[in-house]
Design a protein around this motif. Sequence first.
Motif, PDB file in Angstrom:
ATOM      1  N   SER A  11      -2.471  -8.400   3.308  1.00 40.42           N
ATOM      2  CA  SER A  11      -1.296  -7.265   3.144  1.00 40.42           C
ATOM      3  C   SER A  11      -0.018  -8.014   3.250  1.00 40.42           C
ATOM      4  N   CYS A  12      -0.035  -9.175   2.677  1.00 43.94           N
ATOM      5  CA  CYS A  12       1.085 -10.225   2.679  1.00 43.94           C
ATOM      6  C   CYS A  12       1.749  -9.920   1.216  1.00 43.94           C
ATOM      7  N   ASN A  13       2.982  -9.964   1.268  1.00 50.00           N
ATOM      8  CA  ASN A  13       3.914 -10.013   0.050  1.00 50.00           C
ATOM      9  C   ASN A  13       4.521 -10.980  -0.588  1.00 50.00           C
ATOM     10  N   PHE A  14       4.110 -12.179   0.007  1.00 45.06           N
ATOM     11  CA  PHE A  14       4.699 -13.483  -0.147  1.00 45.06           C
ATOM     12  C   PHE A  14       3.397 -14.501  -0.661  1.00 45.06           C
ATOM     13  N   TYR A  39      -9.433   1.487   1.710  1.00 40.82           N
ATOM     14  CA  TYR A  39      -8.834   0.339   2.138  1.00 40.82           C
ATOM     15  C   TYR A  39      -8.041   0.444   3.297  1.00 40.82           C
ATOM     16  N   GLY A  40      -7.225  -0.410   3.556  1.00 46.61           N
ATOM     17  CA  GLY A  40      -6.639  -0.537   4.932  1.00 46.61           C
ATOM     18  C   GLY A  40      -5.249   0.577   5.077  1.00 46.61           C
ATOM     19  N   GLY A  41      -4.979   1.048   4.163  1.00 46.12           N
ATOM     20  CA  GLY A  41      -4.056   2.388   4.300  1.00 46.12           C
ATOM     21  C   GLY A  41      -2.495   1.669   4.133  1.00 46.12           C
ATOM     22  N   SER A  42      -2.302   0.551   3.836  1.00 46.86           N
ATOM     23  CA  SER A  42      -0.955  -0.206   4.054  1.00 46.86           C
ATOM     24  C   SER A  42      -0.472  -0.051   2.541  1.00 46.86           C
ATOM     25  N   SER A  43       0.836  -0.130   2.443  1.00 54.05           N
ATOM     26  CA  SER A  43       1.644  -0.203   1.147  1.00 54.05           C
ATOM     27  C   SER A  43       2.401  -1.358   0.891  1.00 54.05           C
ATOM     28  N   LEU A  44       1.616  -2.549   1.596  1.00 48.10           N
ATOM     29  CA  LEU A  44       2.005  -3.879   1.261  1.00 48.10           C
ATOM     30  C   LEU A  44       0.919  -4.721   0.768  1.00 48.10           C
ATOM     31  N   ALA A  73       3.097  -1.508  10.754  1.00 41.68           N
ATOM     32  CA  ALA A  73       3.119  -1.520   9.539  1.00 41.68           C
ATOM     33  C   ALA A  73       3.456  -0.435   8.532  1.00 41.68           C
ATOM     34  N   GLU A  74       3.817  -0.601   7.347  1.00 41.57           N
ATOM     35  CA  GLU A  74       4.176   0.497   6.389  1.00 41.57           C
ATOM     36  C   GLU A  74       2.594   1.102   5.993  1.00 41.57           C
ATOM     37  N   ASN A  75       2.479   2.263   6.363  1.00 47.21           N
ATOM     38  CA  ASN A  75       1.298   2.940   5.764  1.00 47.21           C
ATOM     39  C   ASN A  75       1.706   3.594   4.647  1.00 47.21           C
ATOM     40  N   SER A  76       0.887   3.930   3.732  1.00 50.83           N
ATOM     41  CA  SER A  76       1.286   4.552   2.421  1.00 50.83           C
ATOM     42  C   SER A  76       1.373   6.074   2.511  1.00 50.83           C
TER      43      SER A  76
END
Length: 195
Positions: A11-14, A39-44, A73-76
């Motif tokens: 879930s890393c953006n870097f 999946y894990g539900g994140s928007s990351l 976290a940011e969920n989608s």
Amino acid sequence: MIKNVCVFASSCNFLDEIYYKEAEALGQMMANAGYNMVYGGSSLGLMWACAKEVKTGGGKIIGIMPEKLKEMAENSDSCDEFYVTAGMRERKAKMDEMSDAVVAIPGGFGTLEEISEMIVQKQLGYNKKAIVLLNTNGFYNGLIAFFDNILEQKFANEKARELYYVANSPKEVIDYLKNYKERDLAVTKEEIYSR
């Protein structure tokens, strides 16, 4: 028949751009093949890079996130279905329940834990699912070498090599899933005692 594919991912953006490009390519190919994504539900991160392409291509995305991560976290908002679990163990159980196959794209300790548990579940006969490691940029080379070491030193039966498949491209992942035939690879009592 495989319909819902669980994708474990960072879930890393870097990260280096190659990881996002491969995750996106996998998502596009999953959608083209008619697969939905669990999946894990994140928007990351790589999670979202893959999920957004599945969604754009007409597939469903099913997010599963533990309470603690939902607070952090940011969920989608784009998930077609979204489930909140009490903790990580419940999350993995729900992901397992809702998927027909599992793919690990590059990720951190969480991804390692998730894919390891699925391999053990298959080894013990709790599932017969396709399990794939997408080895983008040689990311899993060290892990594959460690798995080889486990087998060479007889910490697992040689048959365990068949529990998972290593793919070097998104296309190879999809080809493997399309041609996958379930087999019972569970270790037997005899094999445990006769390595």
